[in-house]
Enzyme design. Structure first.
Site, PDB file in Angstrom:
ATOM      1  CB  CYS A 105      -6.949   7.597   0.285  1.00  0.00           C
ATOM      2  SG  CYS A 105      -6.525   5.946  -0.614  1.00  0.00           S
ATOM      3  CG  HIS A 122      -4.357   3.253   1.429  1.00  0.00           C
ATOM      4  ND1 HIS A 122      -4.441   2.431   2.322  1.00  0.00           N
ATOM      5  CD2 HIS A 122      -4.789   2.983   0.343  1.00  0.00           C
ATOM      6  CE1 HIS A 122      -5.079   1.310   1.849  1.00  0.00           C
ATOM      7  NE2 HIS A 122      -5.475   1.777   0.702  1.00  0.00           N
ATOM      8  CG  HIS A 124      -3.607  -1.537  -2.049  1.00  0.00           C
ATOM      9  ND1 HIS A 124      -4.285  -1.535  -3.381  1.00  0.00           N
ATOM     10  CD2 HIS A 124      -4.182  -0.867  -1.001  1.00  0.00           C
ATOM     11  CE1 HIS A 124      -5.450  -0.833  -3.040  1.00  0.00           C
ATOM     12  NE2 HIS A 124      -5.495  -0.272  -1.856  1.00  0.00           N
ATOM     13  CD  GLU A 151      17.438  -3.848  17.784  1.00  0.00           C
ATOM     14  OE1 GLU A 151      17.888  -2.669  18.031  1.00  0.00           O
ATOM     15  OE2 GLU A 151      17.069  -4.659  18.709  1.00  0.00           O
ATOM     16  CG  HIS A 207      -8.162  -2.329   1.764  1.00  0.00           C
ATOM     17  ND1 HIS A 207      -9.223  -1.424   1.519  1.00  0.00           N
ATOM     18  CD2 HIS A 207      -7.034  -1.599   0.890  1.00  0.00           C
ATOM     19  CE1 HIS A 207      -8.958  -0.206   0.741  1.00  0.00           C
ATOM     20  NE2 HIS A 207      -7.819  -0.260   0.663  1.00  0.00           N
TER      21      HIS A 207
END
Length: 245
Positions: A105, A122, A124, A151, A207
């Site tokens: 990443c 990140h 999943h 809200e 992903h």
């Protein structure tokens, strides 16, 4: 079990002091704590996902291929910032844990930091994945996720220096297509950032999602708010309730 890094090497050679702190707010302590929470929430199952924090000229990154709930401070990579995204060999690592691999990443995290972020997450998340599939089915591959009159939208910024979104605002999150290798998402992520300059998140179809914020607390709470909205959107879809009123 997570691959443990032995600390009997010369600490000075690997700048181990950069990840040694009694301060619970230090990035090397925060990343393992965040990853444990994300694991318990089902966001980083099976070593997937990751987190990175920028502090001044240093970037702290969780390693690749490690069970996220077992990460320890000495497992953290440290990069000098700024640093090139490509090629990987040009990245300015000033601390590398032995026997561990840098996160795939990394270039995507760097893209967020180059735009002023202080933390990038990140996940999943299953809810994130599901909404990308629902959007594709309803709007086609070029559609973005949109929702209004909920809200929790108030937990998402309108954009840099623009305050927070309101109940009647329509939240829009761009979606990019997945690739075989994580690093290859970088170009599409940056394009989405340019097309949606006020966004703090980009969904990746089938992903997960990348979420960033000005600091750790903002990135975390924005990620929580988005996951809530994604789950709600999936349930609304089951009931035939439109996402945008």
């Amino acid at each position: 079990m997570v691959q443990e890094v032995e600390n009997n090497n010369n600490n000075n050679n690997n700048n181990d002091h950069l990840v040694q702190s009694s301060d619970p707010e230090h990035p090397a302590n925060l990343i393992p704590e965040l990853c444990r929470k994300f694991y318990n929430w089902g966001w980083v199952t099976g070593t997937g996902g990751g987190a990175s924090i920028r502090r001044d000229e240093h970037i702290f990154i969780a390693p690749s291929g490690v069970q996220k709930e077992l990460i320890q401070p000495h497992n953290i990579f440290v990069l000098q910032f700024p640093t090139p995204k490509y090629p990987p060999s040009d990245r300015k690592y000033i601390r590398k844990p032995l026997e561990l691999k840098p996160s795939a990443c990394t270039p995507l995290f760097l893209a967020a930091f180059e735009r002023g972020a202080g933390c990038c997450i990140h996940t999943h998340s299953q809810w994130a994945v599901l909404v990308t599939l629902l959007v594709e089915r309803e709007k086609g591959p070029d559609g973005c996720f949109e929702i209004s009159n909920i809200e929790q939208i108030k937990g998402i910024p309108r954009g840099k220096g623009k305050g927070m979104m309101g109940f009647f605002d329509t939240l829009k999150i761009p979606i990019i297509e997945n690739t075989a290798f994580e690093e290859d998402l970088t170009g599409s992520l940056e394009k989405a950032m340019d097309q949606y300059p006020d966004t703090y998140a980009v969904l990746v179809r089938r992903h997960g999602i990348y979420v960033w914020g000005d600091d750790v607390a903002k990135a975390k709470t924005q990620c929580e708010s988005l996951d809530y909205l994604f789950q709600l959107a999936v349930e609304m879809h089951k009931l035939g309730i439109p996402w945008v009123k």
